[in-house]
Design a protein around this motif. Structure first.
Motif, PDB file in Angstrom:
ATOM      1  N   VAL A   1      18.976 -21.084 110.357  1.00  0.00           N
ATOM      2  CA  VAL A   1      19.248 -20.295 109.152  1.00  0.00           C
ATOM      3  C   VAL A   1      20.304 -21.032 108.334  1.00  0.00           C
ATOM      4  CG1 VAL A   1      20.066 -18.096 108.250  1.00  0.00           C
ATOM      5  CG2 VAL A   1      18.635 -18.152 110.299  1.00  0.00           C
ATOM      6  N   GLU A   2      20.030 -21.251 107.041  1.00  0.00           N
ATOM      7  CA  GLU A   2      20.922 -22.022 106.176  1.00  0.00           C
ATOM      8  C   GLU A   2      21.518 -21.142 105.092  1.00  0.00           C
ATOM      9  OE1 GLU A   2      18.730 -25.269 104.592  1.00  0.00           O
ATOM     10  OE2 GLU A   2      18.483 -26.284 106.523  1.00  0.00           O
ATOM     11  N   HIS A   3      22.751 -21.497 104.676  1.00  0.00           N
ATOM     12  CA  HIS A   3      23.445 -20.816 103.582  1.00  0.00           C
ATOM     13  C   HIS A   3      24.026 -21.884 102.663  1.00  0.00           C
ATOM     14  CE1 HIS A   3      23.155 -17.085 105.906  1.00  0.00           C
ATOM     15  NE2 HIS A   3      23.550 -17.798 106.953  1.00  0.00           N
TER      16      HIS A   3
ATOM     17  N   ARG B   1      18.055  -8.485 108.813  1.00  0.00           N
ATOM     18  CA  ARG B   1      17.653  -9.467 109.805  1.00  0.00           C
ATOM     19  C   ARG B   1      17.487 -10.839 109.162  1.00  0.00           C
ATOM     20  NH1 ARG B   1      19.211  -7.172 114.367  1.00  0.00           N
ATOM     21  NH2 ARG B   1      18.390  -5.038 114.580  1.00  0.00           N
ATOM     22  N   PRO B   2      17.703 -11.885 109.923  1.00  0.00           N
ATOM     23  CA  PRO B   2      17.487 -13.232 109.360  1.00  0.00           C
ATOM     24  C   PRO B   2      16.034 -13.422 108.941  1.00  0.00           C
ATOM     25  CG  PRO B   2      18.680 -13.339 111.451  1.00  0.00           C
ATOM     26  CD  PRO B   2      18.190 -11.930 111.305  1.00  0.00           C
ATOM     27  N   PRO B   3      15.798 -14.142 107.855  1.00  0.00           N
ATOM     28  CA  PRO B   3      14.407 -14.372 107.417  1.00  0.00           C
ATOM     29  C   PRO B   3      13.670 -15.264 108.400  1.00  0.00           C
ATOM     30  CG  PRO B   3      15.926 -15.720 106.136  1.00  0.00           C
ATOM     31  CD  PRO B   3      16.782 -14.823 106.984  1.00  0.00           C
ATOM     32  N   ALA B   4      12.369 -15.073 108.435  1.00  0.00           N
ATOM     33  CA  ALA B   4      11.539 -15.922 109.294  1.00  0.00           C
ATOM     34  C   ALA B   4      11.590 -17.354 108.795  1.00  0.00           C
ATOM     35  CB  ALA B   4      10.104 -15.407 109.304  1.00  0.00           C
ATOM     36  N   GLN B   5      11.764 -18.261 109.711  1.00  0.00           N
ATOM     37  CA  GLN B   5      11.866 -19.663 109.344  1.00  0.00           C
ATOM     38  C   GLN B   5      10.492 -20.242 109.017  1.00  0.00           C
ATOM     39  OE1 GLN B   5      14.951 -21.245 109.009  1.00  0.00           O
ATOM     40  NE2 GLN B   5      15.490 -19.072 109.192  1.00  0.00           N
TER      41      GLN B   5
END
Length: 688
Positions: free
Chosen positions: A490-492, A558-562
């Motif tokens: 996960v990137e920001h 929730r984190p997005p699907a990669q």
């Protein structure tokens, strides 16, 4: 830093910055020759389409010096010239000009006949187009070495002039309500032809009137901000609208043709002639045959005319590096790249991207006779990285050249300067929300740092650095990003702002816990700094951050699907492990053979039954047709039995049923015929 920005990203930045410079005016080059060859493909009969397009092709190739086989094209033109007298003047006009360009050997008697037909058209018409084609055709015949004199040239001159308007434009005929700039070019070219074909000098006063018309026509010329001038129609029917390129080309042909036959010079400003040259060169590589022809022929007329010959100032390169100390190089040539007369080029002004004056010092460029280039070192100019406008002034050394060549006074060219950007005072650290930075580390962003930091949700990450140009000014690149990448991919991404000569970003994790999806763990820190003017743009890792965030609430995002790599579908697959089951126990061989014999016993009983019944062939038909159907019927029964055997040996049920359906239809047909014959024979025997 571990690595530089990828080559593709750097290329995109440079293209985006230099794209506005790509429309620079450059003389005709080999690229135009290649484009012309692609736009004008020849057909098997030697033509390039109709006669008009064929002339445009051969004329364009002639100007550009492109060699083509002319035998078939000459034959095409000769066929048209020898055609019946019903051929329109337009076709004769183009056929004669094709022969002239290719220097085809046309018999004098053919040209005499064509000339007589064109002269007859001139006497009978008041249409500008018909006069243009007829006069142009006669002039082309004369230019090929034949003696052509236009009788009563004064009346023809007056007939064309009668269609002119007060603003310098022309009508197509006496019934036309609207005048046209394109028609003005045709009229001026036709008038020049009349003057050339006249047996005696044309009235000088009429020549003067036409010169005034040309001055009025140039009063209607339009311009762009870059100094390019062009002609366009004012009010004209949509079916007659030609567009700026075609209209400007018509005027250039007409004005230059008339200037070559009229005594004295035309009162046309040299900057407008130069502006027309810039307009046609600014087209670059044309995309259509008509535009290609109009561009190349118009530039050819501008290259060789008695009004003004435009001189084009151009820069071989518009991107300069302060690191490699590139020289500023300037070329001054004609539109086709021929050498200019002796002249001086001075840099009189340097403007920034915001039109702010950087320098007004007058600097003369040195001239290299071998390369025909004027050059100047840019280091003394004290210009920094970025985009600049350079103002040049051309001055001819010989006084007599002032009335021959058009330099346009001042010429402005845009350049782009690149250099190495200094990165300094880089610091990174973690601080508490209510305290000053507790741990600050100085880092070198140009090298591998390997910083390892740890923080919780009550702390902040601080990163600051400075960028300066080779002259010490603050540099503000197009892209400055800080990226945090979690171990789960996960990137920001965060934009690093600049304030007071310093790039600084503060990440307050307490306000970012939702954006970080409450993901604790290891984050990779990467910094990207990129700009087209920055030769040392970079993208690399700063270090790692161990971040401790609170547990995610029940309704937390929730984190997005990669994203899945589409190429991974074609990678190696997981190995499949499978154990086949042991074969079932089979009966003894003797038992299987005994069972097989039992299955064959009905067949033996069937054969014995046939013998006991006394089966014979006494009733088998003797006539050919019934015998054939009876034979086919028995063959069909045999095929069914064979199909049963094949089903037992290799065929599956569905395949067997498919074949059986075809054989059944066949058996029904031939069996019906055979049994019908036997039935009729039996009936006849009973009645006999």
């Amino acid at each position: 830093m571990a690595g530089g920005i990828p080559a593709l990203a750097t290329l995109i930045l440079l293209v985006a910055a230099v794209a506005p410079l790509s429309s620079a005016v450059r003389p005709v080059s080999d690229a135009h020759r290649s484009t012309a060859a692609e736009l004008f493909p020849a057909s098997p009969d030697g033509s390039f389409g109709d006669l008009e397009r064929t002339y445009e092709a051969v004329r364009t190739f002639q100007i550009l010096g492109v060699e083509k086989d002319k035998s078939l094209t000459c034959k095409l033109a000769a066929t048209k010239l020898a055609s019946p007298s019903s051929s329109p003047a337009k076709d004769l006009f183009h056929a004669v000009r094709i022969s002239g360009v290719l220097r085809c050997g046309v018999d004098s008697s053919v040209y005499n006949d064509v000339a007589a037909r064109l002269k007859a058209v001139i006497k009978e018409t008041n249409s500008l187009l018909e006069l243009y084609y007829s006069v142009g055709g006669l002039l082309s015949i004369k230019e090929q070495g034949h003696i052509i004199v236009l009788p009563d040239s004064d009346s023809t001159f007056h007939a064309i002039k009668a269609l002119s308007q007060s603003d310098g434009r022309w009508r197509y005929d006496t019934n036309s309500a609207e005048s046209s700039t394109f028609a003005a070019g045709l009229a001026l070219e036709a008038l020049a032809g009349v003057v050339s074909l006249a047996g005696a000098d044309v009235d000088p006063s009429m020549i003067g009137v036409v010169k005034n018309d040309i001055v009025k026509l140039f009063d209607t010329i339009k311009s762009y901000d870059d100094g390019a001038f062009y002609f366009d129609e004012k009010h004209v029917d949509a079916t007659e609208y030609k567009g700026p390129i075609t209209t400007s080309a018509s005027v250039v042909r007409g004005v230059t043709s008339f200037a070559n036959v009229a005594s004295g010079k035309l009162n046309i400003p040299g900057e407008k002639i130069l502006g027309l040259a810039k307009f046609f060169l600014g087209i670059g590589l044309p995309g259509s045959t008509k535009d290609c022809f109009n561009q190349i022929e118009s530039l050819s007329f501008l290259e060789n005319n008695r009004a003004f010959i435009p001189l084009i100032l151009s820069l071989p390169s518009k991107v300069f590096s302060l690191t490699s100390k590139d020289q500023l190089k300037v070329e001054v040539t004609t539109v086709f790249g021929s050498a200019a007369p002796p002249l001086r080029v001075n840099l009189v002004q340097v403007l920034g991207s915001d039109s702010k004056v950087i320098s007004t010092e007058n600097k003369e460029l040195k001239f290299d006779l071998d390369s025909n280039v004027h050059y100047l070192d840019i280091s003394p100019l004290k210009i920094d990285v970025g985009k600049y406008s350079l103002v040049f002034e051309i001055s001819l050394q010989e006084p007599e050249h002032v009335t021959i060549y058009a330099t346009g006074g001042r010429n402005t060219e845009t350049i782009f300067v690149t250099g190495l950007i200094k990165v300094g005072k880089a610091e990174i650290g973690i601080s508490d929300n209510d305290a000053e930075t507790e741990s600050v580390q100085k880092i070198d962003l140009q090298k591998d740092t390997g910083v390892f930091l740890s923080a919780n949700h009550l702390q902040k990450l601080r990163l600051s650095f400075q960028l300066s140009t080779p002259l010490g000014n603050t540099f503000k690149p197009h892209q400055v990003f800080l990226k945090l990448k979690h171990e789960s991919k996960v990137e920001h991404l965060f934009v690093v702002p600049v304030k007071a000569r310093q790039f600084k970003i503060v990440l307050d994790f307490l306000g970012l816990v939702e954006k970080f999806y409450y993901l604790s763990g290891k984050y990779d820190l990467e910094l990207a700094v990129g700009d087209a003017a920055m030769e040392n743009s970079f993208l690399g890792a700063i270090g790692h951050l161990e971040l401790d965030l609170p547990e995610a609430p029940e309704k937390a995002p929730r984190p997005p699907a990669q994203a899945v790599d589409p190429l991974s579908e074609f990678g190696p697959k997981k190995e499949i492990s499978h154990i086949f089951r042991s074969p079932e126990k089979r009966p003894p061989k003797e038992l299987s053979l005994a069972f097989t014999c039992l299955t064959l016993l009905p067949s033996v009983g069937f054969l014995i039954g046939l013998v006991r019944l006394g089966v014979n062939l006494k009733n088998f038909p003797s006539l050919p047709a019934p015998a054939a159907f009876a034979s086919l019927f028995h063959a069909g029964i045999g095929a069914v039995l064979l199909l049963y055997v094949l089903f037992w040996v290799k065929l599956d049920l569905f395949t067997t049923l498919k074949y059986l359906s075809f054989i059944s239809v066949f058996l029904i047909f031939v069996g019906h015929r055979a049994l019908s014959y036997l039935s009729s024979t039996s009936t006849k025997q009973k009645t006999a």
